[in-house]
Design a protein around this motif. Structure first.
Motif, PDB file in Angstrom:
ATOM      1  N   TYR A   1       0.835  -1.200   0.000  1.00 56.41           N
ATOM      2  CA  TYR A   1       0.000   0.000   0.000  1.00 56.41           C
ATOM      3  C   TYR A   1       0.869   1.249   0.000  1.00 56.41           C
ATOM      4  O   TYR A   1       2.056   1.189   0.317  1.00 56.41           O
ATOM      5  N   PHE A   2       0.269   2.363  -0.357  1.00 58.73           N
ATOM      6  CA  PHE A   2       0.979   3.647  -0.292  1.00 58.73           C
ATOM      7  C   PHE A   2      -0.051   4.759  -0.138  1.00 58.73           C
ATOM      8  O   PHE A   2      -1.241   4.557  -0.354  1.00 58.73           O
ATOM      9  N   GLY A   3       0.458   5.923   0.264  1.00 61.44           N
ATOM     10  CA  GLY A   3      -0.427   7.082   0.434  1.00 61.44           C
ATOM     11  C   GLY A   3      -0.899   7.244   1.865  1.00 61.44           C
ATOM     12  O   GLY A   3      -1.635   8.166   2.190  1.00 61.44           O
ATOM     13  N   GLU A   4      -0.431   6.325   2.749  1.00 64.10           N
ATOM     14  CA  GLU A   4      -0.902   6.375   4.143  1.00 64.10           C
ATOM     15  C   GLU A   4      -0.321   7.587   4.879  1.00 64.10           C
ATOM     16  O   GLU A   4      -0.916   8.056   5.846  1.00 64.10           O
ATOM     17  N   MET A   5       0.829   8.110   4.428  1.00 61.12           N
ATOM     18  CA  MET A   5       1.482   9.185   5.181  1.00 61.12           C
ATOM     19  C   MET A   5       0.649  10.473   5.138  1.00 61.12           C
ATOM     20  O   MET A   5       0.498  11.145   6.153  1.00 61.12           O
ATOM     21  N   ALA A   6       0.109  10.793   3.959  1.00 58.60           N
ATOM     22  CA  ALA A   6      -0.755  11.979   3.883  1.00 58.60           C
ATOM     23  C   ALA A   6      -2.164  11.637   4.377  1.00 58.60           C
ATOM     24  O   ALA A   6      -2.850  12.495   4.936  1.00 58.60           O
ATOM     25  N   ALA A   7      -2.565  10.376   4.179  1.00 62.95           N
ATOM     26  CA  ALA A   7      -3.933  10.000   4.580  1.00 62.95           C
ATOM     27  C   ALA A   7      -4.106  10.060   6.093  1.00 62.95           C
ATOM     28  O   ALA A   7      -5.176  10.371   6.591  1.00 62.95           O
TER      29      ALA A   7
ATOM     30  N   SER B   1       1.046  17.043   3.082  1.00 63.00           N
ATOM     31  CA  SER B   1       0.974  16.799   1.646  1.00 63.00           C
ATOM     32  C   SER B   1       1.709  15.492   1.333  1.00 63.00           C
ATOM     33  O   SER B   1       2.327  14.897   2.220  1.00 63.00           O
ATOM     34  N   ARG B   2       1.663  15.078   0.092  1.00 59.98           N
ATOM     35  CA  ARG B   2       2.328  13.830  -0.322  1.00 59.98           C
ATOM     36  C   ARG B   2       3.844  13.961  -0.172  1.00 59.98           C
ATOM     37  O   ARG B   2       4.439  14.948  -0.644  1.00 59.98           O
ATOM     38  N   SER B   3       4.465  12.973   0.460  1.00 59.30           N
ATOM     39  CA  SER B   3       5.900  13.045   0.732  1.00 59.30           C
ATOM     40  C   SER B   3       6.739  12.628  -0.465  1.00 59.30           C
ATOM     41  O   SER B   3       7.951  12.812  -0.481  1.00 59.30           O
ATOM     42  N   ALA B   4       6.108  12.026  -1.458  1.00 54.93           N
ATOM     43  CA  ALA B   4       6.824  11.567  -2.650  1.00 54.93           C
ATOM     44  C   ALA B   4       5.793  11.433  -3.772  1.00 54.93           C
ATOM     45  O   ALA B   4       4.586  11.534  -3.521  1.00 54.93           O
TER      46      ALA B   4
END
Ligand code: CMP
Length: 220
Positions: free
Chosen positions: A79-85, A91-94
């Motif tokens: 999975y990805f996108g959990e940091m901003a979620a 904001s998105r880190s990458a």
């Protein structure tokens, strides 16, 4: 593999029971993206979380001059996108881009947070995933600061390789530029190192796979 089956096979959701997985499958939208789709860019203020159903994405950071560093390649079940979620206002880190036709479950922040708040086990799974990524990132910092390009390539290859009967094989299709962007080097340098490794009998490569024939040298 069906949508439900993939949710069943995602470690993040292993703590959910049948009914809860069903509920998650209801709010997760399965979308197909063509190769080379930019799903979002670093700095974007979007906040969904994505789970890879099939295919492959790359997580990268690109500087003003277009120079890229690849942080990770993620495949089915990851999975990805959990940091901003998870962190309000972040904001998105990458950036994340598909490397082939890719099917993703997209879950909105609100739906994801709702599931999380009623499943402490899932918070724990998420934490385990983040700590594992931190471990890999620490290793990469070590490689970048302390190893030369031979060592960095050797380490990358061992990270990506799957062991078969008597050899290690990298099934990921990687260009020399991809490898350079993963180890913080130039394409020319990577080509030179791979040539030396090939001549020395350490690796053999075809269009599809790189085979590691014997222990790679960590310096030359
Ligand atoms: P987010 O910041 O929302 O958007 C970019 C995503 O890339 C981030 O969430 C993580 O899911 C993922 N990501 C960021 N850094 C790494 C890393 N070092 N390894 C793997 N995935 C990462």
């Amino acid at each position: 593999m069906g949508a439900m089956e993939r949710i069943n096979n995602t470690p993040l959701f292993e703590c959910l029971d049948e009914e809860e997985r069903e509920a998650l499958a209801q709010v997760a939208i399965l979308k197909t993206f063509p190769k080379n789709t930019i799903l979002f860019s670093e700095g974007d203020r979007t906040d969904s979380i994505y789970i890879v159903h099939s295919g492959k994405v790359k997580v990268n950071i690109i500087d003003q001059n277009g120079k890229e560093i690849i942080l990770s390649l993620l495949g089915p079940g990851e999975y990805f996108g959990e940091m901003a979620a998870l962190v309000e206002g972040e904001s998105r880190s990458a950036s994340v881009m598909t490397r082939e036709t890719t099917k993703l479950f997209v879950i909105s922040r609100n739906d994801f947070k709702e599931v999380l708040s009623s499943h402490p086990d899932m918070v724990f799974n998420l934490l385990k995933g983040s700590l594992e990524r931190l471990r890999v990132a620490n290793k990469n910092i070590e490689s970048l600061a302390l190893m030369d390009v031979y060592g960095r390539i050797a380490r990358l290859f061992m990270q990506l390789a799957k062991s078969t009967a008597d050899k290690f094989v990298i099934g990921e299709k990687l260009t020399h530029q991809d490898i350079a962007n993963m180890v913080g080097s130039s394409r020319e340098m990577v080509s030179r190192v791979l040539k030396e490794l090939t001549v020395g009998g350490y690796i053999s490569s075809s269009k599809k796979v790189i085979t590691i024939n014997k222990k790679l040298p960590y310096s030359w």
